[in-house]
Design an enzyme around this catalytic site. Structure first.
Site, mmCIF file in Angstrom:
data_model
loop_
_atom_site.group_PDB
_atom_site.id
_atom_site.type_symbol
_atom_site.label_atom_id
_atom_site.label_comp_id
_atom_site.label_asym_id
_atom_site.label_seq_id
_atom_site.Cartn_x
_atom_site.Cartn_y
_atom_site.Cartn_z
ATOM 1 N N CYS A 2 0.901 -1.091 -0.096
ATOM 2 C CA CYS A 2 0.036 0.048 0.102
ATOM 3 C C CYS A 2 0.819 1.137 0.035
ATOM 4 C CB CYS A 2 -1.102 0.165 1.171
ATOM 5 S SG CYS A 2 -2.236 -1.282 1.349
ATOM 6 N N ARG A 27 6.317 -1.045 -4.057
ATOM 7 C CA ARG A 27 6.034 -1.404 -2.630
ATOM 8 C C ARG A 27 5.034 -2.903 -2.548
ATOM 9 N NH1 ARG A 27 6.622 2.380 1.637
ATOM 10 N NH2 ARG A 27 4.984 1.345 2.828
ATOM 11 N N TRP A 73 -2.817 -2.909 -1.792
ATOM 12 C CA TRP A 73 -2.521 -4.428 -1.482
ATOM 13 C C TRP A 73 -3.468 -5.137 -0.709
ATOM 14 C CZ3 TRP A 73 -0.699 -8.487 1.703
ATOM 15 C CH2 TRP A 73 -0.152 -9.326 0.982
ATOM 16 N N ASN A 97 -3.481 3.443 4.678
ATOM 17 C CA ASN A 97 -2.437 2.226 4.698
ATOM 18 C C ASN A 97 -2.459 1.724 6.266
ATOM 19 O OD1 ASN A 97 -1.484 2.910 2.209
ATOM 20 N ND2 ASN A 97 0.494 3.479 3.107
ATOM 21 N N GLY A 98 -2.557 0.200 6.527
ATOM 22 C CA GLY A 98 -2.435 -0.474 7.653
ATOM 23 C C GLY A 98 -3.882 -0.948 7.982
ATOM 24 N N GLU A 480 19.063 -18.375 0.501
ATOM 25 C CA GLU A 480 18.723 -17.119 -0.217
ATOM 26 C C GLU A 480 18.597 -17.321 -1.699
ATOM 27 O OE1 GLU A 480 17.661 -14.425 0.124
ATOM 28 O OE2 GLU A 480 18.406 -12.962 -1.323
ATOM 29 N N LYS A 484 15.119 -16.576 -3.924
ATOM 30 C CA LYS A 484 15.270 -15.772 -5.095
ATOM 31 C C LYS A 484 14.557 -16.457 -6.250
ATOM 32 C CE LYS A 484 16.064 -12.549 -4.107
ATOM 33 N NZ LYS A 484 16.021 -12.153 -2.754
ATOM 34 N N GLU A 487 10.898 -16.531 -5.685
ATOM 35 C CA GLU A 487 10.206 -15.222 -5.542
ATOM 36 C C GLU A 487 9.843 -14.699 -7.199
ATOM 37 O OE1 GLU A 487 13.021 -13.166 -3.459
ATOM 38 O OE2 GLU A 487 11.467 -12.312 -2.217
ATOM 39 N N HIS A 503 18.808 -37.338 4.738
ATOM 40 C CA HIS A 503 17.632 -37.500 5.577
ATOM 41 C C HIS A 503 16.298 -37.078 5.401
ATOM 42 C CE1 HIS A 503 20.625 -38.294 8.723
ATOM 43 N NE2 HIS A 503 21.286 -37.145 8.599
ATOM 44 N N LYS A 602 7.278 -5.367 -1.585
ATOM 45 C CA LYS A 602 8.331 -4.910 -1.037
ATOM 46 C C LYS A 602 8.352 -4.767 0.086
ATOM 47 C CE LYS A 602 12.578 -3.634 -1.951
ATOM 48 N NZ LYS A 602 13.561 -4.890 -2.129
HETATM 49 C C1 G6P Z 1 9.459 -8.783 1.755
HETATM 50 C C2 G6P Z 1 10.271 -8.486 0.650
HETATM 51 C C3 G6P Z 1 11.778 -9.273 0.853
HETATM 52 C C4 G6P Z 1 12.471 -8.812 2.149
HETATM 53 C C5 G6P Z 1 11.208 -9.004 3.314
HETATM 54 C C6 G6P Z 1 11.770 -8.361 4.503
HETATM 55 O O1 G6P Z 1 8.935 -10.015 1.690
HETATM 56 O O2 G6P Z 1 9.695 -8.966 -0.550
HETATM 57 O O3 G6P Z 1 12.525 -9.086 -0.100
HETATM 58 O O4 G6P Z 1 13.319 -9.801 2.331
HETATM 59 O O5 G6P Z 1 9.872 -8.226 2.990
HETATM 60 O O6 G6P Z 1 11.718 -7.138 4.331
HETATM 61 P P1 G6P Z 1 12.712 -5.937 5.155
HETATM 62 O O7 G6P Z 1 12.329 -4.539 4.337
HETATM 63 O O8 G6P Z 1 12.312 -6.227 6.537
HETATM 64 O O9 G6P Z 1 14.126 -6.256 4.718
#
Ligand code: G6P
Length: 607
Positions: A2, A27, A73, A97-98, A480, A484, A487, A503, A602
């Site tokens: 949002c 965002r 969102w 927002n919120g 990670e 990636k 995502e 295992h 984001k």
């Molecule tokens: C969302 C984003 C990720 C990020 C995570 C934590 O899921 O898509 O890329 O790692 O939030 O965000 P922050 O801003 O706390 O690092």
């Protein structure tokens, strides 16, 4: 998640609102809308991209000197036009927002007062509440001040009314909102990117603040309604850093910006050495008390913390635990006040991380440090110490340069704690600083592997599943890497500590299962090689990221890409690069939306 924009100006504000919303797109959102005041309220809302709403606004000839806009969102209520913001109640218009936690009880009360609801959102409650108080107070600012006192939960709002078309009101509690100060025009926005095209002069609102914006000035009132001054700052975010430039995607740009982002972040360390001063004024006093470290974070930031655990225990010889913030905040944790609470957050506004910090503080944790990429954001403001990474604005939803700069910050923390604890010899300090100095160059070498990685991406693109393996400090890099690829390509991927293979996950391995291995020449390499044999023996195809010292060759079903040299203790930073590139090129091959993957945001400002 949002985004809010608002503007009051002598010019038509529609272009500013839409430009601002486009800059907030990163965002994460699924619908958008604007409302401007002219003779009445002109509202335009659309499900989908801002560009669709923009086209509709142009077609309808929307214009006005005061207005608000929003990217939504969905949380309360599906992705539909009636649920998109702004929400209207009579002559009042609101964006929000919120999450309003007491929306059910307020909804019932407002229904009893004769209000009807057109959406399933909690936001419509705010619109009706402000409208209700506008009747009793006769004035928009007072009506907003009354209304927000009755809201439980988190909010940032923008409100306008045709009753007072010379006024824009904003308020915040738990969600970010800032004011942009122009010449004869003023703005609100969720983040600075949405006002920079008009002004660099910004004022960050505090919790509970309500702000009244007029053409000629801005007045802020604190949560008790008292007029208050908030500091005005010149934003150091450049408009150019928010543009794509020669790149096709922000993720591509941000991957390639890493040598510079790292050099900028490392600069302060090279200037000062591993000095507590890097973490803020109180840091000498705070860090000297530390007997252990508890890291709290979400998503990619959590994986940065997972790497740091190895460094903090190995270099500083302090116990370190890493926990997903959303788990920690609801666990009955046993506090040890001598532990440093380290929150890691690119955005500084992830709700779960913020709440985990508050929970730790409520348990008696007074020693806190935030590692963050966004100045003045909520989490660093709630922490005693802060280290700002200098990655610059990160727009792609999938984090890249924020991750590697977080690793530098965490490595610096480990070395600083070691130095304060008498665990770092002068030679070791010199070697670590030298490793940092070399790091941007090593990362550039890893970026140069891109032409070799592209063919791998083509082989990956048709796959449905993948396994990522690593050991020790490189296990979080495997995690990670798997995140990636999930995502941005929607390929199901899982990461395992390679020793865990037999295992369970080995049962998944066949010719259809690509297995990515992070295998630089560290102390666990021989173990990793055995794990690779286990995969190969079952027909699994191996894609191995190694370095020059790893000493194994390609063979049938074993593909190897090597970084040009082994970089020692900072090797996880370098090995983050090829997994980013593999995900990026696989996403291109699959034709997915790299910068705005489906369903993701984001900045996650809800639970
Ligand atoms: C969302 C984003 C990720 C990020 C995570 C934590 O899921 O898509 O890329 O790692 O939030 O965000 P922050 O801003 O706390 O690092």
């Amino acid at each position: 998640m949002c985004g809010i924009v608002g503007a009051i100006a002598q010019r038509d504000v529609v272009a500013h609102l839409i430009d601002g919303l486009k800059r907030l797109e990163y965002r994460g959102y699924d619908s958008s809308g604007i409302a401007v005041l002219n003779d009445g309220i002109h509202r335009v809302r659309r499900v989908g991209r801002v560009a669709e709403m923009e086209a509709a606004a142009a077609e309808e000839g929307a214009h006005g000197h005061v207005g608000i806009g929003h990217t939504r969102w969905a949380t309360h209520g599906g992705v539909t036009e009636p649920n998109a913001h702004p929400h209207v109640s009579g002559d009042v218009v609101v964006v929000h927002n919120g999450i309003i936690e007491n929306h059910e009880s307020q909804r019932q009360r407002l229904r009893d007062l004769g209000y009807t609801f057109e959406s399933q959102t909690d936001t419509e409650v705010i619109a009706h509440l402000v409208h209700h108080y506008l009747q009793t107070e006769g004035e928009l600012l007072a009506a907003v001040q009354r209304a927000v006192r009755e809201l439980d939960g988190a909010y940032a709002i923008g409100v306008v009314s045709t009753r007072q078309p010379d006024l824009l009101v904003g308020a915040r509690m738990g969600c970010p909102l800032l004011v942009g100060l122009g010449e004869g025009e003023n703005f609100i926005a969720s983040d600075v990117s949405a006002v920079l095209a008009a002004t660099r002069r910004v004022m960050f609102l505090e919790e509970g603040d309500v702000v009244a914006l007029r053409l000629d000035g801005v007045q802020v009132f604190d949560r008790d309604g008292a007029a208050i001054e908030r500091a005005v700052r010149l934003s150091d975010v450049s408009l150019a850093s928010l543009e794509l430039g020669p790149y096709n995607h922000f993720m591509q740009k941000e991957i390639h910006e890493q040598p510079k982002a790292l050099a900028d972040t490392i600069e302060q360390v090279l200037e000062q050495g591993f000095s507590p001063a890097l973490f803020g004024d109180e840091s000498g006093e705070v860090l000297r008390q530390v007997e252990g470290v508890q890291i709290l974070a979400c998503g990619t930031s959590f994986y940065a913390g997972s790497v740091a655990k190895y460094w903090i225990e190995r270099i500083a010889k302090l116990p370190c635990t890493v926990e997903i913030a959303s788990e920690y905040r609801y666990r009955e944790a046993v506090a040890n006040p001598k532990y440093l609470i380290v929150t890691i957050s690119q955005s500084g506004e992830t709700l779960d991380t913020m709440e985990a910090l508050k929970y730790a503080q409520s348990l008696g944790h007074d020693l806190s440090l935030s590692i963050c990429n966004v100045r003045e954001s909520a989490i660093p403001r709630a922490s005693r110490l802060v280290f700002y990474t200098r990655a610059g604005a990160e727009i792609g939803v999938a984090s890249t340069k924020a991750f590697t700069t977080q690793l530098v910050a965490l490595f610096t923390l480990a070395a600083t704690l070691a130095k304060l604890g008498g665990k770092l010899s002068a030679d070791e300090e010199h070697a670590h600083l030298d490793a940092l100095r070399q790091l941007p160059g090593s990362v550039q070498h890893a970026l140069n592997l891109e032409p070799q990685i592209k063919p791998w991406a083509d082989r990956f693109a048709p796959k449905h599943h993948a396994l990522y393996l690593g050991r020790g400090v490189h296990y979080p890099i495997a995690m990670e890497g798997a995140l990636k690829i999930k995502e941005i390509t929607y390929i199901h991927a899982e990461a395992y500590a390679a020793g865990e293979l037999k295992h369970g996950p080995l049962a998944l391995v066949d010719e259809e299962m690509p297995v990515v291995v992070i295998a630089p020449n560290d102390s666990l390499l021989e173990k990793v090689k055995s794990n690779m044999q286990e995969v190969r023996a079952r027909g699994g195809e191996l894609f191995v990221f190694a370095d020059l010292d790893s000493h194994f060759g390609e063979s049938d079903g074993v593909h190897v890409i090597r970084t040009p040299r082994h970089v020692g203790v900072l090797s996880p930073v370098v090995h983050a690069i090829p997994v980013q590139l593999l995900s990026y090129h696989t996403a291109l091959a699959r034709g997915t939306d790299v910068d705005k993957p489906r369903n993701l945001a984001k900045s996650v400002t809800v639970e």
